[in-house]
Design a protein around this motif. Sequence first.
Motif, PDB file in Angstrom:
ATOM      1  N   ILE A  46       0.847  -1.196   0.000  1.00  0.00           N
ATOM      2  CA  ILE A  46       0.000   0.000   0.000  1.00  0.00           C
ATOM      3  C   ILE A  46       0.881   1.244   0.000  1.00  0.00           C
ATOM      4  CG2 ILE A  46      -1.709   1.334   1.310  1.00  0.00           C
ATOM      5  CD1 ILE A  46      -2.744  -1.406   2.403  1.00  0.00           C
ATOM      6  N   TRP A  47       0.666   2.087  -1.015  1.00  0.00           N
ATOM      7  CA  TRP A  47       1.350   3.377  -1.111  1.00  0.00           C
ATOM      8  C   TRP A  47       0.312   4.470  -0.880  1.00  0.00           C
ATOM      9  CZ3 TRP A  47       5.156   3.587  -5.889  1.00  0.00           C
ATOM     10  CH2 TRP A  47       6.064   2.525  -5.808  1.00  0.00           C
ATOM     11  N   VAL A  48       0.608   5.363   0.057  1.00  0.00           N
ATOM     12  CA  VAL A  48      -0.300   6.468   0.361  1.00  0.00           C
ATOM     13  C   VAL A  48       0.343   7.785  -0.061  1.00  0.00           C
ATOM     14  CG1 VAL A  48      -1.426   7.772   2.223  1.00  0.00           C
ATOM     15  CG2 VAL A  48      -1.465   5.278   2.263  1.00  0.00           C
ATOM     16  N   VAL A  49      -0.393   8.564  -0.852  1.00  0.00           N
ATOM     17  CA  VAL A  49       0.044   9.903  -1.242  1.00  0.00           C
ATOM     18  C   VAL A  49      -0.601  10.878  -0.265  1.00  0.00           C
ATOM     19  CG1 VAL A  49       0.220  11.579  -3.116  1.00  0.00           C
ATOM     20  CG2 VAL A  49      -0.036   9.142  -3.655  1.00  0.00           C
ATOM     21  N   SER A  50       0.205  11.754   0.332  1.00  0.00           N
ATOM     22  CA  SER A  50      -0.341  12.655   1.340  1.00  0.00           C
ATOM     23  C   SER A  50       0.080  14.102   1.093  1.00  0.00           C
ATOM     24  CB  SER A  50       0.114  12.219   2.740  1.00  0.00           C
ATOM     25  OG  SER A  50       1.484  12.539   2.915  1.00  0.00           O
ATOM     26  N   CYS A  51      -0.697  15.002   1.657  1.00  0.00           N
ATOM     27  CA  CYS A  51      -0.358  16.420   1.729  1.00  0.00           C
ATOM     28  C   CYS A  51      -1.209  16.986   2.862  1.00  0.00           C
ATOM     29  CB  CYS A  51      -0.621  17.137   0.397  1.00  0.00           C
ATOM     30  SG  CYS A  51      -2.358  17.247  -0.066  1.00  0.00           S
ATOM     31  N   SER A  52      -1.073  18.252   3.155  1.00  0.00           N
ATOM     32  CA  SER A  52      -1.843  18.826   4.266  1.00  0.00           C
ATOM     33  C   SER A  52      -3.307  18.998   3.861  1.00  0.00           C
ATOM     34  CB  SER A  52      -1.268  20.186   4.657  1.00  0.00           C
ATOM     35  OG  SER A  52      -1.605  21.153   3.670  1.00  0.00           O
ATOM     36  N   PRO A  53      -4.209  18.990   4.846  1.00  0.00           N
ATOM     37  CA  PRO A  53      -5.633  19.216   4.532  1.00  0.00           C
ATOM     38  C   PRO A  53      -5.856  20.561   3.823  1.00  0.00           C
ATOM     39  CG  PRO A  53      -5.390  18.402   6.773  1.00  0.00           C
ATOM     40  CD  PRO A  53      -4.001  18.659   6.258  1.00  0.00           C
ATOM     41  N   GLN A  54      -5.064  21.571   4.171  1.00  0.00           N
ATOM     42  CA  GLN A  54      -5.194  22.885   3.522  1.00  0.00           C
ATOM     43  C   GLN A  54      -4.855  22.769   2.035  1.00  0.00           C
ATOM     44  OE1 GLN A  54      -3.429  22.282   6.324  1.00  0.00           O
ATOM     45  NE2 GLN A  54      -4.662  23.359   7.856  1.00  0.00           N
ATOM     46  N   GLN A  55      -3.794  22.002   1.722  1.00  0.00           N
ATOM     47  CA  GLN A  55      -3.426  21.806   0.315  1.00  0.00           C
ATOM     48  C   GLN A  55      -4.515  21.022  -0.419  1.00  0.00           C
ATOM     49  OE1 GLN A  55       0.437  20.101   1.294  1.00  0.00           O
ATOM     50  NE2 GLN A  55       1.414  21.621  -0.033  1.00  0.00           N
ATOM     51  N   GLN A  56      -5.046  19.997   0.235  1.00  0.00           N
ATOM     52  CA  GLN A  56      -6.142  19.228  -0.365  1.00  0.00           C
ATOM     53  C   GLN A  56      -7.297  20.155  -0.720  1.00  0.00           C
ATOM     54  OE1 GLN A  56      -6.482  16.023   2.818  1.00  0.00           O
ATOM     55  NE2 GLN A  56      -7.487  15.040   1.091  1.00  0.00           N
ATOM     56  N   GLN A  57      -7.660  20.992   0.248  1.00  0.00           N
ATOM     57  CA  GLN A  57      -8.796  21.891   0.066  1.00  0.00           C
ATOM     58  C   GLN A  57      -8.528  22.858  -1.097  1.00  0.00           C
ATOM     59  OE1 GLN A  57     -10.044  23.855   3.685  1.00  0.00           O
ATOM     60  NE2 GLN A  57     -11.354  25.269   2.559  1.00  0.00           N
ATOM     61  N   GLN A  58      -7.349  23.456  -1.123  1.00  0.00           N
ATOM     62  CA  GLN A  58      -7.012  24.399  -2.203  1.00  0.00           C
ATOM     63  C   GLN A  58      -7.037  23.708  -3.557  1.00  0.00           C
ATOM     64  OE1 GLN A  58      -3.180  25.599  -0.770  1.00  0.00           O
ATOM     65  NE2 GLN A  58      -3.989  27.213   0.553  1.00  0.00           N
ATOM     66  N   ARG A  59      -6.473  22.504  -3.639  1.00  0.00           N
ATOM     67  CA  ARG A  59      -6.432  21.774  -4.906  1.00  0.00           C
ATOM     68  C   ARG A  59      -7.834  21.413  -5.383  1.00  0.00           C
ATOM     69  NH1 ARG A  59      -1.420  17.770  -3.228  1.00  0.00           N
ATOM     70  NH2 ARG A  59       0.199  19.369  -3.311  1.00  0.00           N
ATOM     71  N   LEU A  60      -8.679  20.978  -4.452  1.00  0.00           N
ATOM     72  CA  LEU A  60     -10.056  20.616  -4.817  1.00  0.00           C
ATOM     73  C   LEU A  60     -10.844  21.814  -5.310  1.00  0.00           C
ATOM     74  CD1 LEU A  60     -11.373  18.125  -2.132  1.00  0.00           C
ATOM     75  CD2 LEU A  60     -11.147  17.754  -4.569  1.00  0.00           C
ATOM     76  N   ILE A  61     -10.694  22.942  -4.626  1.00  0.00           N
ATOM     77  CA  ILE A  61     -11.395  24.162  -5.026  1.00  0.00           C
ATOM     78  C   ILE A  61     -10.961  24.559  -6.437  1.00  0.00           C
ATOM     79  CG2 ILE A  61     -11.593  26.655  -4.558  1.00  0.00           C
ATOM     80  CD1 ILE A  61     -11.434  25.863  -1.512  1.00  0.00           C
ATOM     81  N   ALA A  62      -9.648  24.518  -6.686  1.00  0.00           N
ATOM     82  CA  ALA A  62      -9.113  24.906  -8.001  1.00  0.00           C
ATOM     83  C   ALA A  62      -9.497  23.898  -9.083  1.00  0.00           C
ATOM     84  CB  ALA A  62      -7.594  25.041  -7.915  1.00  0.00           C
ATOM     85  N   ARG A  63      -9.351  22.597  -8.771  1.00  0.00           N
ATOM     86  CA  ARG A  63      -9.563  21.552  -9.785  1.00  0.00           C
ATOM     87  C   ARG A  63     -11.033  21.340 -10.113  1.00  0.00           C
ATOM     88  NH1 ARG A  63      -8.044  15.637  -7.937  1.00  0.00           N
ATOM     89  NH2 ARG A  63     -10.195  15.649  -7.227  1.00  0.00           N
TER      90      ARG A  63
END
Length: 194
Positions: free
Chosen positions: A129-146
């Motif tokens: 199992i490989w998990v890709v991670s980043c901060s919740p703030q980055q997740q939120q920014q990426r989702l809003i943009a994408r």
Amino acid sequence: MTKNLIGLTGGIGTGKSTVANYLATVYNLPILDADIYARDAVSVGSPILLQIAAKYGQDMILNDGNLNRSKLGEIIFNSPEERHWVESLIHPYVRKCFDQAIKESSANTLILVIPLLFEANLQSLVNQIWVVSCSPQQQQQRLIARNNLTPEQAIARINSQLPIGEKIARADVVLDNSLTLESLLKQIDIAVCT
């Protein structure tokens, strides 16, 4: 010979597609993607799409016959019960697709991109199992943009998944995607060569 089946997972917007694309392009590894199977599960006229429309109304189906994803998203990302109901239809279909594709593949190593690996209880499909991670703030920014979401919609999607810390705790390899792309690619190279 046993196949090396790598489950690639992580939170929404953490960079799973970036990792999968790199593994496919640079290492020529076959990619099996749960999202593609899940889209196929609700394709025009499929039994699962018809069940969703029967439960939530015909306006779940767009004029062209496709699923109204944004309408369904508003329901399932705001109600765990409704999300579980929809997932109970889609997850078995996705599992069947993976089983079939693994059986048919002649490759020694396969990458199974499964965003909901733990949530759908599909760990038994993979041996790493490989998990890709980043901060919740980055997740939120990426989702809003994408996905052109509001902050509230982005947070609802992030919160609908297992917390990233829990995924990291169950990972064989953690790929930190909170820095540069170059840093992420170096980590992938190390993981492949280990």
